[in-house]
Design a protein around this motif. Structure first.
Motif, short mmCIF file in Angstrom:
data_model
loop_
_atom_site.label_atom_id
_atom_site.label_comp_id
_atom_site.label_asym_id
_atom_site.label_seq_id
_atom_site.Cartn_x
_atom_site.Cartn_y
_atom_site.Cartn_z
N LEU A 16 51.16 48.10 62.03
CA LEU A 16 51.85 48.63 63.43
C LEU A 16 50.95 49.62 63.92
O LEU A 16 50.85 49.82 65.11
N THR A 17 50.44 50.62 63.27
CA THR A 17 49.59 51.76 63.72
C THR A 17 48.51 51.15 64.49
O THR A 17 47.96 51.54 65.38
N ALA A 18 47.86 49.94 63.85
CA ALA A 18 46.68 49.25 64.49
C ALA A 18 47.11 48.55 65.71
O ALA A 18 46.34 48.55 66.89
N VAL A 19 48.28 48.04 65.62
CA VAL A 19 48.78 47.41 66.78
C VAL A 19 49.17 48.14 67.83
O VAL A 19 48.94 48.03 69.23
N ARG A 20 49.65 49.37 67.73
CA ARG A 20 49.93 50.36 68.81
C ARG A 20 48.56 50.82 69.24
O ARG A 20 48.42 50.81 70.61
N SER A 21 47.59 50.86 68.38
CA SER A 21 46.35 51.40 69.22
C SER A 21 45.66 50.25 69.85
O SER A 21 45.31 50.48 70.84
N LEU A 22 45.89 48.85 69.53
CA LEU A 22 45.15 47.88 70.10
C LEU A 22 45.74 47.66 71.39
O LEU A 22 45.32 47.47 72.59
#
Length: 271
Positions: A16-22
Motif C-alpha cells: 500500500l505504500t507503493a499504491v499511495r505513491s503511485l
C-alpha cells in the motif's frame, strides 16, 4: 496512450505504500492491487517457497489485461525478480535498484544503511546493487524480522511501546555506524517512518523503496508509450487472500479513505 491497468502485489499490507505513491505520481492510472494476506510474511521463508508464491501472485494479476507489474515487495524483488521477468512478457518493476540509485544520490558520506526482511538481507541484493553503482559506498545491513508481522497487526503508530522497543533494538546499532542514509528495503517499513526517524535523528535521510519504484514505473510507462495520459480515469481495486475486513481496517487508516466492503477475497491456491 494505454489505459490498461497496472498490477501491484505484496505479501500483505506493505504494498500500500507503493499504491499511495503511485496514486500521487500517476493519478491517471488504474491499479489492481493484490495482498497475499493469508501467507504473510514472506521474509522468513525459503527462496523456493517465495518464488512459488510470487508466481501465483503474478498469475492472478495476469488474469487482468495488464500493461505492467510493480513488485511492491522487497523480499520478492531481491530473490525472484529476475526469474519473473524472464517468465513474463510485460514490464516488471522491482524495488531494489530504484531505491539504491536514490540512496546514492542523497548520501554525502557514502555510508548507507539497509533494513529489510531476513530473506532480503541474506540475498545481499541491496548491497550488490549499491556497490555496482558506486564501488566506494559503505553498506550496513540489518534484518528486521518482527516489523512485518507487527505492521500487519496494526502496531505501527508512535507511542506503541511494542513497536518502539523492537525498532530501537534493530536501529540503534545502525545509528552508531554513522550512516547518513537508510533504505527502507521492505514496503511495510514506510508505515514506521515516524518511529524510525525519531530513533535515527534528522541527519539520516530515509529512502522508501516503494516510492522510488513508483517513479521508476512512471519513467518506464512514458518512455514505452504506455502512459494512460489525460484519458486515464485512475482508481484502485483491492484483492486479498484472507479476511478483507482485516485488510480494509488498516488500509483505510493508511490511505486515509473508507475502504469498507471494497476489497475482495480470492483463492490464491487456484493460480
Amino acid at each position: 496512450m494505454d489505459t490498461r491497468p497496472i498490477g501491484v502485489f505484496d505479501s500483505g499490507l506493505g504494498g500500500l505504500t507503493a499504491v499511495r505513491s503511485l496514486r500521487q505520481i500517476l493519478p491517471e492510472e488504474q491499479i489492481i492491487y493484490f495482498g497475499d494476506t493469508a501467507r504473510v510474511p514472506y521474509g522468513g521463508r525459503e527462496r523456493e517457497t517465495i518464488l512459488k508464491y510470487a508466481r501465483q501472485d503474478v498469475r492472478f494479476l495476469r488474469s487482468f489485461d495488464l500493461k505492467a507489474v510493480v513488485i511492491a515487495c522487497g523480499t520478492i524483488s531481491t530473490t525472484s525478480l529476475g526469474t519473473l521477468q524472464e517468465e513474463n512478457d510485460l514490464p516488471m518493476v522491482g524495488v531494489v535498484e530504484p531505491a539504491c540509485r536514490r540512496a546514492l544520490a542523497v548520501s554525502e558520506k557514502k555510508r548507507v544503511g539497509v533494513i529489510a526482511t531476513l530473506a532480503s538481507i541474506r540475498s545481499g541484493a541491496y548491497e550488490t546493487v549499491l556497490r555496482r553503482l558506486d564501488p566506494e559506498v559503505e553498506v550496513f545491513r540489518q534484518s528486521c524480522p518482527l516489523f512485518v508481522p507487527l505492521v500487519e497487526n496494526g502496531r505501527f503508530r508512535p507511542g506503541d511501546i511494542v513497536i518502539e522497543t523492537v525498532a530501537r533494538e534493530y536501529l540503534e546499532p545502525l545509528r552508531e555506524t554513522g550512516i547518513d542514509t537508510l533504505i527502507l528495503g521492505c514496503t511495510h517499513y514506510p508505515l514506521l517512518v515516524d518511529i524510525i526517524a525519531e530513533i535515527l535523528g534528522p541527519k539520516v535521510t530515509l529512502v522508501s523503496a516503494g516510492e522510488e519504484s513508483a517513479y521508476e514505473l512512471k519513467r518506464l510507462l512514458k518512455s514505452g508509450g504506455l502512459w494512460a495520459g489525460p484519458a486515464g480515469q485512475g482508481g484502485t481495486e483491492f484483492y486479498v487472500s484472507d479476511r478483507p475486513e482485516d485488510f480494509e481496517r488498516i488500509a483505510s487508516v493508511f490511505l486515509q479513505e473508507d475502504l469498507r466492503h471494497t476489497a475482495r477475497r480470492i483463492d490464491i491456491d487456484q493460480y
